[in-house]
Design a protein around this motif. Structure first.
Motif, PDB file in Angstrom:
ATOM      1  N   MET A   1      39.337 -14.844  46.542  1.00 25.61           N
ATOM      2  CA  MET A   1      38.582 -13.587  46.552  1.00 25.61           C
ATOM      3  C   MET A   1      37.903 -13.266  45.438  1.00 25.61           C
ATOM      4  SD  MET A   1      40.708 -10.025  46.612  1.00 25.61           S
ATOM      5  CE  MET A   1      41.792 -10.235  45.206  1.00 25.61           C
ATOM      6  N   ARG A   2      36.678 -12.973  45.451  1.00 23.61           N
ATOM      7  CA  ARG A   2      35.610 -12.755  44.950  1.00 23.61           C
ATOM      8  C   ARG A   2      35.131 -11.373  44.916  1.00 23.61           C
ATOM      9  NH1 ARG A   2      32.109 -16.044  41.615  1.00 23.61           N
ATOM     10  NH2 ARG A   2      29.668 -15.294  41.877  1.00 23.61           N
ATOM     11  N   VAL A   3      35.089 -10.527  43.902  1.00 21.65           N
ATOM     12  CA  VAL A   3      34.962  -9.069  43.900  1.00 21.65           C
ATOM     13  C   VAL A   3      33.840  -8.844  42.902  1.00 21.65           C
ATOM     14  CG1 VAL A   3      35.918  -6.853  43.694  1.00 21.65           C
ATOM     15  CG2 VAL A   3      37.118  -8.934  44.714  1.00 21.65           C
ATOM     16  N   ALA A   4      33.048  -8.022  43.412  1.00 23.82           N
ATOM     17  CA  ALA A   4      31.866  -7.644  42.502  1.00 23.82           C
ATOM     18  C   ALA A   4      32.116  -6.177  41.966  1.00 23.82           C
ATOM     19  CB  ALA A   4      30.458  -7.380  43.388  1.00 23.82           C
ATOM     20  N   PHE A   5      31.977  -6.210  40.715  1.00 22.30           N
ATOM     21  CA  PHE A   5      32.256  -4.768  40.168  1.00 22.30           C
ATOM     22  C   PHE A   5      30.774  -4.300  39.454  1.00 22.30           C
ATOM     23  CE2 PHE A   5      36.534  -6.222  40.113  1.00 22.30           C
ATOM     24  CZ  PHE A   5      37.324  -5.049  39.790  1.00 22.30           C
ATOM     25  N   VAL A  24      42.715  -7.390  40.280  1.00 23.71           N
ATOM     26  CA  VAL A  24      41.917  -8.463  41.149  1.00 23.71           C
ATOM     27  C   VAL A  24      42.463  -9.916  40.570  1.00 23.71           C
ATOM     28  CG1 VAL A  24      39.670  -9.854  41.556  1.00 23.71           C
ATOM     29  CG2 VAL A  24      39.943  -7.159  42.025  1.00 23.71           C
ATOM     30  N   LYS A  25      42.279  -9.950  39.281  1.00 24.67           N
ATOM     31  CA  LYS A  25      42.828 -11.146  38.452  1.00 24.67           C
ATOM     32  C   LYS A  25      44.112 -11.536  38.846  1.00 24.67           C
ATOM     33  CE  LYS A  25      41.153 -12.310  34.365  1.00 24.67           C
ATOM     34  NZ  LYS A  25      40.826 -12.443  33.059  1.00 24.67           N
ATOM     35  N   ASP A  26      45.075 -10.342  38.763  1.00 22.44           N
ATOM     36  CA  ASP A  26      46.672 -10.753  38.781  1.00 22.44           C
ATOM     37  C   ASP A  26      46.933 -11.166  40.559  1.00 22.44           C
ATOM     38  OD1 ASP A  26      47.081  -9.902  36.245  1.00 22.44           O
ATOM     39  OD2 ASP A  26      47.651  -7.915  36.997  1.00 22.44           O
ATOM     40  N   ALA A  27      46.026 -10.703  41.472  1.00 27.76           N
ATOM     41  CA  ALA A  27      45.898 -11.182  42.856  1.00 27.76           C
ATOM     42  C   ALA A  27      45.420 -12.433  43.037  1.00 27.76           C
ATOM     43  CB  ALA A  27      45.207 -10.291  43.633  1.00 27.76           C
ATOM     44  N   GLY A  28      45.118 -13.096  41.827  1.00 27.07           N
ATOM     45  CA  GLY A  28      44.466 -14.723  42.093  1.00 27.07           C
ATOM     46  C   GLY A  28      43.153 -14.564  42.435  1.00 27.07           C
ATOM     47  N   GLY A  29      42.414 -13.482  42.092  1.00 33.50           N
ATOM     48  CA  GLY A  29      41.005 -13.355  42.655  1.00 33.50           C
ATOM     49  C   GLY A  29      39.920 -13.458  41.431  1.00 33.50           C
ATOM     50  N   THR A  30      38.627 -13.303  41.802  1.00 31.79           N
ATOM     51  CA  THR A  30      37.773 -13.467  40.574  1.00 31.79           C
ATOM     52  C   THR A  30      36.821 -12.475  40.462  1.00 31.79           C
ATOM     53  OG1 THR A  30      37.638 -16.135  41.107  1.00 31.79           O
ATOM     54  CG2 THR A  30      35.706 -14.868  39.769  1.00 31.79           C
ATOM     55  N   PRO A  31      37.066 -11.505  39.656  1.00 34.43           N
ATOM     56  CA  PRO A  31      36.238 -10.184  39.322  1.00 34.43           C
ATOM     57  C   PRO A  31      34.989 -10.757  38.720  1.00 34.43           C
ATOM     58  CG  PRO A  31      37.938 -10.354  37.780  1.00 34.43           C
ATOM     59  CD  PRO A  31      38.159 -11.345  38.494  1.00 34.43           C
ATOM     60  N   VAL A  32      33.505 -10.294  39.238  1.00 33.08           N
ATOM     61  CA  VAL A  32      32.322 -10.302  38.450  1.00 33.08           C
ATOM     62  C   VAL A  32      31.710  -9.094  38.170  1.00 33.08           C
ATOM     63  CG1 VAL A  32      30.179 -11.664  39.069  1.00 33.08           C
ATOM     64  CG2 VAL A  32      32.252 -12.614  40.062  1.00 33.08           C
ATOM     65  N   LEU A  33      31.397  -9.156  36.950  1.00 25.69           N
ATOM     66  CA  LEU A  33      30.821  -7.829  36.415  1.00 25.69           C
ATOM     67  C   LEU A  33      29.222  -7.845  36.574  1.00 25.69           C
ATOM     68  CD1 LEU A  33      31.197  -4.945  35.188  1.00 25.69           C
ATOM     69  CD2 LEU A  33      31.166  -6.225  32.863  1.00 25.69           C
ATOM     70  N   LEU A  34      28.828  -7.074  37.428  1.00 30.93           N
ATOM     71  CA  LEU A  34      27.405  -6.763  37.619  1.00 30.93           C
ATOM     72  C   LEU A  34      26.730  -5.642  36.896  1.00 30.93           C
ATOM     73  CD1 LEU A  34      27.256  -7.743  41.177  1.00 30.93           C
ATOM     74  CD2 LEU A  34      26.683  -9.184  39.430  1.00 30.93           C
ATOM     75  N   SER A  35      25.701  -5.433  36.654  1.00 30.44           N
ATOM     76  CA  SER A  35      24.863  -4.206  35.767  1.00 30.44           C
ATOM     77  C   SER A  35      23.476  -4.301  36.301  1.00 30.44           C
ATOM     78  CB  SER A  35      25.262  -4.105  34.167  1.00 30.44           C
ATOM     79  OG  SER A  35      24.962  -2.815  33.928  1.00 30.44           O
ATOM     80  N   ASP A  39      23.391  -7.448  28.629  1.00 33.74           N
ATOM     81  CA  ASP A  39      24.141  -8.250  28.641  1.00 33.74           C
ATOM     82  C   ASP A  39      25.536  -7.994  28.339  1.00 33.74           C
ATOM     83  OD1 ASP A  39      22.297 -10.294  28.450  1.00 33.74           O
ATOM     84  OD2 ASP A  39      21.856 -10.289  26.232  1.00 33.74           O
ATOM     85  N   THR A  40      25.526  -6.676  28.030  1.00 37.81           N
ATOM     86  CA  THR A  40      26.901  -5.939  27.891  1.00 37.81           C
ATOM     87  C   THR A  40      26.828  -4.728  28.624  1.00 37.81           C
ATOM     88  OG1 THR A  40      26.433  -5.098  25.570  1.00 37.81           O
ATOM     89  CG2 THR A  40      27.548  -7.167  25.840  1.00 37.81           C
ATOM     90  N   VAL A  41      28.119  -4.132  29.065  1.00 38.51           N
ATOM     91  CA  VAL A  41      27.950  -2.518  29.408  1.00 38.51           C
ATOM     92  C   VAL A  41      28.855  -2.113  28.388  1.00 38.51           C
ATOM     93  CG1 VAL A  41      27.498  -3.216  31.618  1.00 38.51           C
ATOM     94  CG2 VAL A  41      30.025  -2.971  30.921  1.00 38.51           C
ATOM     95  N   GLN A  42      28.728  -0.494  28.190  1.00 38.05           N
ATOM     96  CA  GLN A  42      29.609   0.378  27.251  1.00 38.05           C
ATOM     97  C   GLN A  42      30.260   0.948  28.093  1.00 38.05           C
ATOM     98  OE1 GLN A  42      29.563   0.734  23.591  1.00 38.05           O
ATOM     99  NE2 GLN A  42      31.253   1.737  24.553  1.00 38.05           N
ATOM    100  N   PHE A  53      31.788  -4.867  27.584  1.00 40.83           N
ATOM    101  CA  PHE A  53      32.242  -5.761  28.256  1.00 40.83           C
ATOM    102  C   PHE A  53      30.961  -6.565  28.524  1.00 40.83           C
ATOM    103  CE2 PHE A  53      35.166  -2.316  28.841  1.00 40.83           C
ATOM    104  CZ  PHE A  53      36.412  -3.200  28.739  1.00 40.83           C
ATOM    105  N   PRO A  54      31.100  -8.032  28.502  1.00 40.10           N
ATOM    106  CA  PRO A  54      30.077  -8.815  28.771  1.00 40.10           C
ATOM    107  C   PRO A  54      29.728  -8.733  30.618  1.00 40.10           C
ATOM    108  CG  PRO A  54      31.888 -10.117  28.590  1.00 40.10           C
ATOM    109  CD  PRO A  54      32.250  -8.702  28.308  1.00 40.10           C
ATOM    110  N   VAL A  55      28.326  -8.715  30.724  1.00 43.22           N
ATOM    111  CA  VAL A  55      27.753  -8.865  32.013  1.00 43.22           C
ATOM    112  C   VAL A  55      27.856 -10.185  32.514  1.00 43.22           C
ATOM    113  CG1 VAL A  55      25.882  -8.368  33.443  1.00 43.22           C
ATOM    114  CG2 VAL A  55      26.567  -6.707  31.678  1.00 43.22           C
ATOM    115  N   ASP A  56      28.199 -10.570  33.809  1.00 44.32           N
ATOM    116  CA  ASP A  56      28.131 -11.770  34.305  1.00 44.32           C
ATOM    117  C   ASP A  56      26.719 -12.129  34.944  1.00 44.32           C
ATOM    118  OD1 ASP A  56      30.986 -12.638  33.776  1.00 44.32           O
ATOM    119  OD2 ASP A  56      31.455 -11.281  35.450  1.00 44.32           O
ATOM    120  N   ARG A  57      26.406 -10.978  35.645  1.00 37.78           N
ATOM    121  CA  ARG A  57      24.834 -11.233  36.083  1.00 37.78           C
ATOM    122  C   ARG A  57      24.311  -9.770  36.283  1.00 37.78           C
ATOM    123  NH1 ARG A  57      26.262 -14.159  41.550  1.00 37.78           N
ATOM    124  NH2 ARG A  57      24.052 -14.028  41.869  1.00 37.78           N
ATOM    125  N   LEU A  58      22.998  -9.786  36.588  1.00 44.60           N
ATOM    126  CA  LEU A  58      22.458  -8.485  36.900  1.00 44.60           C
ATOM    127  C   LEU A  58      22.441  -8.329  38.558  1.00 44.60           C
ATOM    128  CD1 LEU A  58      19.091  -8.709  34.655  1.00 44.60           C
ATOM    129  CD2 LEU A  58      21.308  -7.452  34.117  1.00 44.60           C
TER     130      LEU A  58
END
Length: 179
Positions: A1-5, A24-35, A39-42, A53-58
């Motif tokens: 499970m891959r989840v966009a935030f 998501v992580k506890d359920a074995g999934g992969t969270p992905v931080l988008l902004s 490079d980071t979000v406040q 937090f570090p941004v994974d992708r735009l």
């Protein structure tokens, strides 16, 4: 499970980002931080700056088809920034167009209003969004968590941080993690 935030460069309510992220992580999934930028979000604890937090992708580099679902954390400023960004709004609308589930908490439905995806749906949010949701054609309810199945996709909404446990359980079940 891959989840966009999806969050703006600043303004996301920290607990509404970190609690679902950890679920998501506890359920074995992969969270992905988008902004939308940077490079980071406040994050914020209400009106006070919290952690970054570090941004994974735009968001401009991502497609809804890469994910099993989308989580939109709240915070007052976060969705207000997102709804003014055309790429962020198009990304959110893309999940609905593809029939992929979306979860939004607190003030996050403002972005859904901007994406014109609440018409005909039943959802909840922080109470101050009630009129905006109704004006956009949605039905607002005051419930801890609401799962709406409409137009071939699920929308999971909650009101506030106190609802996070129910929110996490509901969206994980709809995203395919079984809750």
């Amino acid at each position: 499970m891959r989840v966009a935030f999806l969050v703006a460069p600043e303004g996301a309510e920290q607990i509404e980002l970190t609690d679902p992220w950890n679920a998501v992580k506890d359920a074995g999934g992969t969270p992905v931080l988008l902004s939308t930028d940077g490079d980071t979000v406040q994050a914020f604890n209400h009106l006070d700056k919290a952690d970054t937090f570090p941004v994974d992708r735009l968001v401009s580099q991502a497609q809804p088809s890469e994910f099993d679902g989308l989580v939109l954390p709240g915070g007052v400023a976060n969705p207000d920034f997102l709804r003014t960004d055309e790429k962020a709004v198009a990304f959110v609308k893309g999940f609905f167009d593809a029939g992929l589930p979306v979860a939004a908490i607190c003030h996050a439905p403002w972005t859904l209003v901007e994406a014109d995806v609440v018409r005909g749906r039943v959802l909840t949010s922080y109470p101050s969004l009630r009129t905006d949701i109704r004006n956009a054609g949605g039905t607002w309810v005051d419930e801890q968590v609401k799962v709406c199945d409409h137009d071939n996709n699920k929308l999971i909404t909650s009101r506030e941080p106190d609802d996070l446990e129910a929110f996490d359980k509901a969206f994980l079940a709809e995203f395919g993690a079984g809750g």
